[in-house]
Design an enzyme around this catalytic site. Sequence first.
Site, PDB file in Angstrom:
ATOM      1  CB  SER A 670       1.644   0.532   1.062  1.00 53.30           C
ATOM      2  OG  SER A 670       1.441  -0.445   0.070  1.00 53.30           O
ATOM      3  CE  LYS A 713      -0.228  -3.429   2.091  1.00 50.27           C
ATOM      4  NZ  LYS A 713       0.123  -2.017   2.169  1.00 50.27           N
TER       5      LYS A 713
END
Lengths: 822, 275
Positions: A670, A713
């Site tokens: 990611s 996040k």
Amino acid sequence: MPELSPTNGVLTTGAVRLTADEARRRFDPLTLPFLSVTELADLAVPPGQEVAIEALQFGASIRHADYHIYAFAPTTETRQGFVHDFLAQRAATEPAPTDICYAHNFDNPQCPIALSLPAGRGAQLRDAMKNLVQELRATLPAAFENEDYRTRRQGIDERFKQKHEEPFEALQQRARTEGIAIIRTPMGIAFAPMRDGEVLPSPEFQALPEAERAKITATIEKLQEEMERILRQIPVWAREHRDEIRRLNGEIVRYAVAHIMDELRSSFADVPPVTSYLGAVEQDLIGNADDFLRTDVGRQEGELGPVGEATGADGMAFRRYGVNLLVDNGRMTGAPVIYEDNPTVHSLIGRIEHIARFGALLTDFNLLKAGALHRANGGYLVLDAAKLVRNPLAYEALKRALRAQEVRIQSLEQMLSLTGTISPDAQPVPLRVKVVLIGPRWLHHALAQIDSEFSELFKVQVDVEDQVDRSADHALMVARLIATNTRRHNLRPLTRDAVALVLEHLSRQCGDNQKFTVDTPEIVDLLKESDHWATQAARTAVDLPDVQRAIDSRQRRADRIYRRLREQVRNGVLKIETQGARIGQVNGLSVFTVGGFSFGHPSRITAQVRRGAGGVIDIEREVELGGRLHSKGVMILAGFLGGRYIQDRPLPLQASLVFEQSYGPVDGDSASSAELFALLSAIGQLPVRQDLAVTGSVDQLGNIQAIGGVNEKIEGFFDVCAEVGLTGHQGVIIPAANVRHLILRQDVVKAVRDDRFAIYAVRTVDDGIALLTGLPAGIPDAGGTYPAATANAAVAARLARFAKKASKPAQKRDGGSDDDER
Amino acid sequence: MTTKGEFSLRRVVVALDAAADFAAAIEMAASIAIAWSASLRALFVEDESLWRLASLPYAQQVNAITALRDTVDEAELGAQLKLLARRARTDLARIAEGHSLSWTLERFRAAIGPDALSLGNDELLVISAKSRSSANALRLGSPWRRVLDQVSQPFLLVPERPTPRGPVAVLCDAASGGLDVLDASARIARAGKRPLIVLTPEDLTQSQLDAAEDLVRSVDDHATVIRVPAGSHQALEKVVASARATLLVMSRDRLVGDKASAPDLISPSSALLVL
């Protein structure tokens, strides 16, 4: 800084700034057709379980012994949840199974017999046998006290006494007549010549005439022969005496017990194995009546007598007439559903208990104890698959029982042939049970791969769906599920607003604003905690603030490490820049999970480049902190660079990438887009905005791809920015494919709405680099040349210079002309 | 009428020999000696007849266990007698341990008879009714049985399977039993925490019976009184058996016939004490 379009939010770069509504897809309470869950009917099965239900119905109804069930479901489903409920409802419609008893095997005492009786009859048999012993203990001694018995017994005794005495008295008489004395020696009986009532001394005997001595010797010889014959007969007479007494006793007992046994046999005439057993009991009683005529003082009821002691009021003698009711289904109204929380070998197949007595461990069939398989026989046994395989030998024991379709109680020593001690070898009980293992998918796949028997026995997979589409129908069904559980767990009802927030939370839990999680245990936990806060607030119903407080306090209780990390950023211990611009440095985002709590946190990803032929070095991988997926992501970067900028020669570059101040393992791809932006910035010497954080994976063609944990996040970077102060320019770049997963915290959403924080969705690397550098990415012309003053042009130019230098022979080792190319 | 007094006992004499199984006799003799604080004298008599037998040429015996013949010689006989005497000593020492029991064991060679015992006043003779090994099955009993009708002292006949617990039965009557018999029985019962059963013959007159019951109350308030047919050993045996008594106490003049028939009174688990 690139300017955003104030109207549609579309950058010239192609990045899209998301609205507050997109940041959290709210659930409108007004779409719910109720004001309180009290208005809703129960819902037994969560929505979206059609396939699972079909599989369960199939698995439960198919009557083949090798069609057991493995349900992919949370462990909590074993005790609550729809699998449990389904089995309970189904079991309630099925007949109660038979009782299981163990009884003494009169033909082979080491092998207790198993008796199956209709539900409730096992207890009857047990009590009847107990009463029988008590009855006989009262009646048999009385029968033997009877004058008639005593007379007959005395007659037998007298007859055998005479049988013993007569030959000996005759011998004594004969010896006396012959002048021979009978003398008892320490070891036996001897004969000696007698005179005047005394044994003849040896000198006098020697002085007798030869003929007389010979005559005496011959007489003694004959007497000795006769004595030998008598002594040899003694054991025979003793045995005959015993046999005759036994026959007499048997006759008395037969008469005394006949009517009791007839009643018993009549009561259990419909259970042939029991009538057969009762016949054996009667025969044994007749043969062992003496046991009832003796008493052992001081022994407690039910206490085990010593081994080898055939008598005793409550000792071994009477224990053999007991009935060990292993499974009593007398009060069952349907088939059993048994959940065994601790599936060890013995909790599954039963165990053999022992009693310590006189330093020895003793056991018999009365000490056989049922296992979960016995209790579940005729119904369903639910086991946690992970616990089952964690317990040594339990899984093997379960398979053995299912394969053989019988359950045999064995000690661990017997199973492993460790000792040769005598233990009951109990007759196995026929097994008709449906085993339902509940566990994770990975365990199912692992078992299927390493154990062929697993697939042969557990042929039915029940894949419990843990999320459903976020539709109005499903929302109402989840609301009914909530209503059901408030009633089941005696919780306050929820208002419509509270339900809407729960629904949003369920979307957040599955990380997708287009879905709801239907994980019942998770819902129940939230309801319980919300109910608690409603109680604290003295509300009669759970309202929106209570649910919000439950969500917040749950996070608060678990986020100590998260707060510490933010504190370290604020103190400058962890260096995270949220303003300005840097070359070769990008804020990447990672997700950490500690004790079930997940949170996001930014990391500085830096890149350094110089001319060389080493490609891209992943420092995390070099020090073995990088996982395989991360390494894959980094290798993709090299592929992207070569494919886009230097197609006709090797990449003339040596670059290194690192997660700064990262001291633990790094995995996943990611961060690959953030790594790529850092790399492009370092190659093209392009300053990158530090007020933006980046997440997303990238492919070799430059497409930004979806990642997991996008909400955590974004919130992680938001919290860091909020910690040092929101500027209005800060934000997060996410893959456009992740927009559907957004369901952010309320405070983040508010900041987005107030333009104090931004979320950008990008589809390509060009979208991102333009946003991060403020330069257009640049589209190459037909000759592959990027227009000037674009990010791509800067990168391509630097790589071209590297390539040019690499093709020239090294002329100067001490010059400085190459320095600017490093 | 009733002689008021107390049964006194200075010494218990247990007669042992090679033919009798003496372990139980020693145990019962010791328990009575302890109860009366009397001393215990064990006499292990090596029967003269045995030695004479062993000195005969080619003397043989029929082994009671194997029913086979083997020779008897003096050396072997001496060793066996020594071994038995040692066993008797060991038993005595074991029983006396923990009790203040004064005991002696005398081993000597003599003909079994009253002279070998040299009983004094206030002494109780204890003998075993059980022969050694399977000779017991022939109901031979102890050779000491034949001295019972030759001694005037009280004696205790120890049965085949003595039981140290169980009721003590006493055959009592006011006319001849006297307080001695009753008192001794009560004392044995108290020492062993055993119930006392008093058997009164049916031939007693009402006044004798009343007197007997007065006597009983004077020694034990909780004693059970049972009437028994007079003069019948068989009837007495039945009553003793049904009461599960493990010791029958009676006065010498209640014995029917000679004392050698006394063992017929007792069951394999009931002892007989004749005072």
